[in-house]
Design an enzyme around this catalytic site. Structure first.
Site, short mmCIF file in Angstrom:
data_model
loop_
_atom_site.label_atom_id
_atom_site.label_comp_id
_atom_site.label_asym_id
_atom_site.label_seq_id
_atom_site.Cartn_x
_atom_site.Cartn_y
_atom_site.Cartn_z
N SER A 226 0.91 -1.16 0.08
CA SER A 226 -0.05 0.02 0.05
C SER A 226 0.75 1.35 -0.14
O SER A 226 2.08 1.38 0.56
CB SER A 226 -1.13 0.03 1.17
OG SER A 226 -1.52 1.21 1.66
N TYR B 223 -2.23 5.53 -4.14
CA TYR B 223 -3.28 6.58 -3.95
C TYR B 223 -2.91 7.84 -4.59
O TYR B 223 -1.53 8.28 -4.63
CB TYR B 223 -3.50 7.07 -2.58
CG TYR B 223 -4.26 5.95 -1.66
CD1 TYR B 223 -5.61 5.57 -2.17
CD2 TYR B 223 -3.71 5.30 -0.56
CE1 TYR B 223 -6.35 4.59 -1.22
CE2 TYR B 223 -4.66 4.38 0.11
CZ TYR B 223 -5.71 4.02 -0.17
OH TYR B 223 -6.44 3.05 0.47
N THR C 115 -6.01 2.62 -6.64
CA THR C 115 -7.58 2.56 -5.91
C THR C 115 -8.23 3.81 -5.87
O THR C 115 -7.73 4.88 -5.91
CB THR C 115 -6.90 2.17 -4.26
OG1 THR C 115 -6.30 1.14 -4.23
CG2 THR C 115 -8.22 2.32 -3.27
N LYS D 102 -8.64 -0.44 -8.89
CA LYS D 102 -9.18 -1.19 -7.73
C LYS D 102 -10.42 -0.51 -6.73
O LYS D 102 -10.01 0.80 -6.58
CB LYS D 102 -8.17 -1.66 -6.55
CG LYS D 102 -8.77 -2.03 -5.31
CD LYS D 102 -7.30 -2.60 -4.21
CE LYS D 102 -7.88 -3.23 -3.19
NZ LYS D 102 -8.24 -1.96 -1.99
N HIS E 211 -13.27 -2.02 -0.67
CA HIS E 211 -12.53 -1.67 0.21
C HIS E 211 -12.62 -2.61 1.51
O HIS E 211 -12.67 -1.98 2.60
CB HIS E 211 -12.48 -0.14 0.64
CG HIS E 211 -10.86 0.57 0.94
ND1 HIS E 211 -10.46 1.10 -0.10
CD2 HIS E 211 -10.18 0.37 1.88
CE1 HIS E 211 -9.19 1.48 0.13
NE2 HIS E 211 -9.10 1.21 1.35
C1 LIG Z 1 -6.80 -2.75 7.87
C2 LIG Z 1 -7.13 -2.34 6.31
C3 LIG Z 1 -6.37 -1.51 5.72
C4 LIG Z 1 -6.44 -1.41 4.30
N1 LIG Z 1 -5.64 -0.31 3.53
C5 LIG Z 1 -5.85 -0.36 2.36
C6 LIG Z 1 -4.88 0.52 1.67
O1 LIG Z 1 -4.14 1.12 2.14
N2 LIG Z 1 -5.09 0.61 0.27
C7 LIG Z 1 -6.25 -0.09 -0.45
O2 LIG Z 1 -6.21 0.18 -1.90
N3 LIG Z 1 -6.98 -0.82 0.29
C8 LIG Z 1 -6.76 -1.37 1.45
N4 LIG Z 1 -7.73 -2.09 2.14
C9 LIG Z 1 -8.48 -2.52 1.49
C10 LIG Z 1 -8.01 -4.17 1.02
O3 LIG Z 1 -7.12 -3.93 0.08
C11 LIG Z 1 -9.10 -5.03 0.42
O4 LIG Z 1 -9.70 -4.40 -0.39
C12 LIG Z 1 -10.04 -5.45 1.36
O5 LIG Z 1 -9.32 -5.85 2.70
C13 LIG Z 1 -10.68 -6.88 1.07
O6 LIG Z 1 -11.81 -7.13 1.93
P1 LIG Z 1 -11.37 -8.26 3.27
O7 LIG Z 1 -10.32 -7.56 4.13
O8 LIG Z 1 -12.50 -8.69 3.77
O9 LIG Z 1 -10.53 -9.36 2.59
C14 LIG Z 1 -7.61 -2.35 3.52
C15 LIG Z 1 -8.08 -2.76 4.28
C16 LIG Z 1 -7.93 -3.45 5.62
C17 LIG Z 1 -8.83 -4.38 6.20
#
Ligand SMILES: Cc1cc2nc3c(=O)[nH]c(=O)nc-3n(C[C@H](O)[C@H](O)[C@H](O)COP(=O)(O)O)c2cc1C
Length: 378
Positions: free
Chosen positions: A110, A134, A160, A250, A274
């Site tokens: 990320s 981002y 994203t 994404k 997300h």
């Molecule tokens: C704690 C956390 C932090 C996240 N940070 C980012 C991020 O920095 N950038 C991003 O594109 N998605 C981020 N996401 C989303 C994840 O990339 C992903 O889309 C999501 O976790 C999928 O769902 P799941 O956690 O139920 O598997 C984050 C998700 C979580 C749980």
């Protein structure tokens, strides 16, 4: 409970909940809105799956490998980008990337990672690395990040787009979550309950947005710059012109937007909300998947994420037309429960469940998974 006794990702989640402070667990586990409906619905959608198994077939050998964005992966799985990863456990991104490498799957770092682009590449040179971008208000800085990712050998940029502004995460507000966690009377009291997590935090390198340290200002300033509400499709065109490698968008949530980003040069889309952390009552990626797949033919690859907790969920998504499936929380539960060993346990569980589900379905290759393999119960 011991890690090896965890029979499922849900068991690992329960272990994680005991191991880390509540604010940290809730930050990971939580979603947007009062009843976290986007996440709940994503999970419920998988519960509607009824597989249609074929029997009396030789299923001794299963091949779970597939091609994801031009390269072979041993499993149809991706470790999704997550910010603040070292807050879950100081082993952080390198631990997750090492497990991804052992599993033979890609890992997305990320922009809000707590290990820099270069440090991750140096720590785990053999892992297939994607960089999640981002696009910040300062587009020049975006170019810099893309150049750094290219120089450090990342083969795919994941842009994203579901974060014009941060989602409203009620648990974080109630917990008064600060990043990095501050020493207050409340957190000191928490140390007695979670001494291992606090030792881990306080005896390792301070938490920071490692890739962004060259920017100035407080964390709040930084986040305000990272989430840019003015981003449009023109920015995708611009990114396409500065990054010639593979580009994935994404956070796409409708058929029309999937077609739009494909028309503007994306090599893949990740249908994602997300993890239900942004818009409340968002569409469910698993449910829109067949329509997106149909609208796009084979022009671009379609990945999904959100609420995936088992290998059966992964197989179901493949049956509905996904190229691969990303998980975020699943591996973070492992990280919180037991550092790198916990992430490995989650990866192994998912891999074993994918194989078992395919064998019991009577399908031995990823290419054999199609809409004839399941129906959705009402
Ligand atoms: C704690 C956390 C932090 C996240 N940070 C980012 C991020 O920095 N950038 C991003 O594109 N998605 C981020 N996401 C989303 C994840 O990339 C992903 O889309 C999501 O976790 C999928 O769902 P799941 O956690 O139920 O598997 C984050 C998700 C979580 C749980």
């Amino acid at each position: 409970m011991l890690l090896e006794r965890c029979a499922s990702v849900a068991d690992v989640r329960a272990m994680a909940k005991r191991r880390v402070p509540r604010a940290v667990f809730d930050y990971t586990d939580g979603a947007a809105g009062q009843d976290e409906a986007s996440l709940r619905r994503a999970r419920q959608a998988f519960a509607r799956v009824e597989f249609q198994p074929r029997v009396l077939l030789d299923v001794r050998t299963v091949d779970t490998s597939t091609t994801i964005l031009g390269e072979r992966a041993a499993l149809p799985l991706v470790f999704a980008p997550t910010g603040f990863t070292r807050m879950m456990h100081a082993a952080g991104e390198p631990a997750v990337a090492r497990v991804a490498q052992r599993l033979g799957i890609p890992y997305g770092l990320s922009t809000l990672g707590t290990t820099s682009i270069e440090d991750l590449a140096a720590a785990v040179p053999g892992a297939r690395r994607w960089f999640q971008l981002y696009l910040m208000t300062d587009r020049g800085y975006g170019v810099e990040l893309v150049d750094r990712a290219r120089a450090a050998g990342y083969d795919t940029i994941v842009l994203t787009v579901d974060t014009p502004v941060p989602g409203r995460r009620h648990r974080d507000v109630r917990n008064g979550l600060t990043i990095p966690p501050q020493l207050t009377a409340r957190t000191v009291a928490d140390m007695i309950v979670h001494p291992r997590w606090w030792m881990n935090l306080l005896t390792s390198e301070p938490l920071s947005f490692a890739t962004l340290t060259s920017t100035e200002g407080t964390v709040a300033d930084l986040i305000a710059r990272v989430f840019d509400p003015s981003i449009t499709i023109d920015d995708l065109d611009w990114l396409r012109s500065v990054w010639t490698g593979r580009l994935v968008v994404k956070g796409v949530q409708t058929v029309d937007d999937a077609v739009m980003v494909a028309d503007h040069g994306a090599d893949g889309v990740i249908l994602s909300t997300h993890g239900g952390r942004q818009l409340e009552r968002a569409p469910v990626p698993f449910e829109i998947l067949p329509r997106v797949r149909e609208a796009l033919d084979d022009r671009v690859e379609v990945l999904i994420d959100g609420g995936v907790m088992s290998g059966a969920d992964v197989v179901a998504a493949l049956c509905q037309g996904a190229t691969a499936v990303a998980v975020g929380r699943a591996y973070l539960y492992g990280l919180m429960a037991a550092g790198e060993a916990g992430v490995q346990r989650v990866g192994d569980l998912l891999a074993e469940e994918i194989v078992t589900t395919m064998q019991l379905l009577g399908r031995t290759r990823v290419a054999d998974l199609g809409t004839d393999c399941l129906r959705l119960r009402d």
